[in-house]
Design an enzyme around this catalytic site. Structure first.
Site, mmCIF file in Angstrom:
data_model
loop_
_atom_site.group_PDB
_atom_site.id
_atom_site.type_symbol
_atom_site.label_atom_id
_atom_site.label_comp_id
_atom_site.label_asym_id
_atom_site.label_seq_id
_atom_site.Cartn_x
_atom_site.Cartn_y
_atom_site.Cartn_z
ATOM 1 N N HIS A 43 0.814 -1.230 0.000
ATOM 2 C CA HIS A 43 0.000 0.000 0.000
ATOM 3 C C HIS A 43 0.842 1.272 0.000
ATOM 4 O O HIS A 43 0.324 2.344 -0.281
ATOM 5 C CB HIS A 43 -0.919 0.046 1.229
ATOM 6 C CG HIS A 43 -1.919 -1.068 1.282
ATOM 7 N ND1 HIS A 43 -2.788 -1.331 0.242
ATOM 8 C CD2 HIS A 43 -2.190 -1.999 2.241
ATOM 9 C CE1 HIS A 43 -3.550 -2.371 0.570
ATOM 10 N NE2 HIS A 43 -3.205 -2.797 1.771
ATOM 11 N N TYR B 260 -3.676 -11.558 9.367
ATOM 12 C CA TYR B 260 -3.896 -11.029 10.711
ATOM 13 C C TYR B 260 -4.360 -12.098 11.689
ATOM 14 O O TYR B 260 -4.596 -11.817 12.853
ATOM 15 C CB TYR B 260 -4.833 -9.811 10.628
ATOM 16 C CG TYR B 260 -4.218 -8.803 9.679
ATOM 17 C CD1 TYR B 260 -3.167 -7.993 10.105
ATOM 18 C CD2 TYR B 260 -4.590 -8.742 8.336
ATOM 19 C CE1 TYR B 260 -2.529 -7.131 9.226
ATOM 20 C CE2 TYR B 260 -3.960 -7.880 7.454
ATOM 21 C CZ TYR B 260 -2.933 -7.085 7.903
ATOM 22 O OH TYR B 260 -2.282 -6.245 7.033
#
Ligand SMILES: [Zn+2]
Length: 392
Positions: free
Chosen positions: A136, A299
């Site tokens: 990102h 995650y």
């Protein structure tokens, strides 16, 4: 395949660096994967070396990032977050500032460059950099736990050496920073399969973002509906990524192997298992070109570690039977949650799930093929080895 030279880029230095404790991004994942590989006897020995990571220099980081951004990031890491830094995305909920932020990010980038150099020198056929995958990060902007874009830097180094680079991103999130870096270039093909921007950060990565100028047709996005499962994902991969990669005449592959696509990830809404990642890795290995693998999201720590370890084992060419015998040998002591080896159990797909996912995904696939294929010299309607077999 087992003759491939594998390199695992790692640095114990990383173990002293951490994101804030309440941040879902866990830097420990690479080290845990390393431990898992060691416990399986998959690291070390002939053709499977560990290579230390190093910090990227400022000059190396400036190949992509602006000098003023690097300055602000270092300043903010030291506790001085300015208004300019805020405008560059620093210090937001998904871009927390902490003292190790520059150190960690520069190490992840150095690891990526080490991986690229090993590949260019012919010292590795497959190089894993699980410290990185920060897709990102933009030239002058941080976002989504990403500050410095190791994926871009690795692709740039490979392209600068004259290689045609195919960057395949299968993280659950769209690889927007990577897309932006190469949007006008035709020597770096970017393909991102990700949960649709309609339901997930960074809210973009749609079918009509196909590159510009010289790069027209060299940026491919496949937005996946929430609930996408292995079989649907692989249909999308085989109908789009496979033929585009085939047409691109690639020299080297960079794979962003985020594991946040796995069912149970707390931040995303896909329903995949790591069996899909095995298939992706196998398809890429079949190109018989060097592959640089970057970590990325993930995650649910245990699922991520197992997925990455499985990807490494797949690159080693180890088969299932071997895994089963290791599992029975009791080497899974590190896991309290799963004692059946590295592979996930197959997840049942309900009729309702199919009815939600398939029509939307098929329409997306048709749109992407219509938008992109002609720029790659491909026919949008060609069956690509699938066609009616996928019907119904
Ligand atoms: Zn992600």
């Amino acid at each position: 395949m087992s003759e491939r030279k594998l390199a695992f880029i790692y640095s114990p230095e990383i173990e002293g660096l951490s994101y804030p404790i309440d941040c879902p991004f866990k830097t420990q994942r690479a080290g845990l994967t390393r431990q898992r590989l060691l416990s399986f006897g998959l690291l070390g020995g002939e053709g499977r070396v560990e290579v230390p990571a190093r910090k990227a220099s400022l000059a190396e980081l400036e190949e992509f990032h602006t000098a003023r951004y690097l300055e602000e990031l270092q300043r903010a890491a030291g506790g001085d977050l300015t208004v300019d830094g805020l405008h560059m995305g620093l210090g937001g909920p998904d871009t927390p500032m902490f003292k190790d932020v520059f150190e960690y990010s520069a190490l992840a980038c150095g690891a990526a460059l080490t991986a690229a150099d090993l590949v260019l020198a012919g010292k590795a056929d497959i190089a894993f950099n699980l410290l990185g995958g920060f897709h990102h990060a933009m030239a002058e902007k941080a976002a989504g736990f990403c500050y410095l874009n190791d994926v871009v830097l690795a692709c740039m180094r490979l392209a600068a050496a004259g290689k045609r680079v195919a960057c395949v991103d299968v993280d659950a999130h769209h690889g927007d920073g990577t897309q932006a870096a190469f949007y006008n270039r035709n020597d770096v093909l970017t393909i991102s399969l990700h949960e649709s921007g309609k339901t997930l950060f960074p809210w973009g990565g749609f079918e009509n973002e196909i590159g510009e100028g010289q790069g027209l047709g060299c940026n491919v996005n496949v937005p996946l509906p929430a609930g996408t499962y292995d079989e649907a994902f692989l249909m999308a991969f085989d109908r789009i990524a496979a033929p585009v990669l085939e047409a691109f005449d690639l020299d080297v592959i960079v794979l962003e192997l985020g594991m946040d696509t796995l069912a149970g990830d707390p931040l995303t809404h896909l329903r995949m298992t790591n069996n899909a990642h095995v298939e992706v890795v196998k398809r890429l290995l079949d190109f018989n070109r060097p592959i640089l693998i970057a970590g990325g999201g993930g995650y649910h720590v245990e699922n991520t570690v197992r997925g990455w370890a499985l990807a490494w084992r797949t690159c080693c060419g180890e088969d299932e039977e071997h895994d089963a015998s290791l599992g029975m040998g009791g080497v899974m002591l590190a896991s309290s949650e799963w004692a059946g080896g590295l592979r996930d159990r197959a997840l049942a797909v309900t009729t309702e799930q199919r009815q939600v996912v398939e029509p939307e995904l098929r329409a997306t696939i048709d749109r992407v093929r219509n938008n992109v294929f002609r720029h790659q010299g491909l026919a949008p309607q060609a069956a690509a080895g699938c066609g009616s077999a996928c019907g119904g």
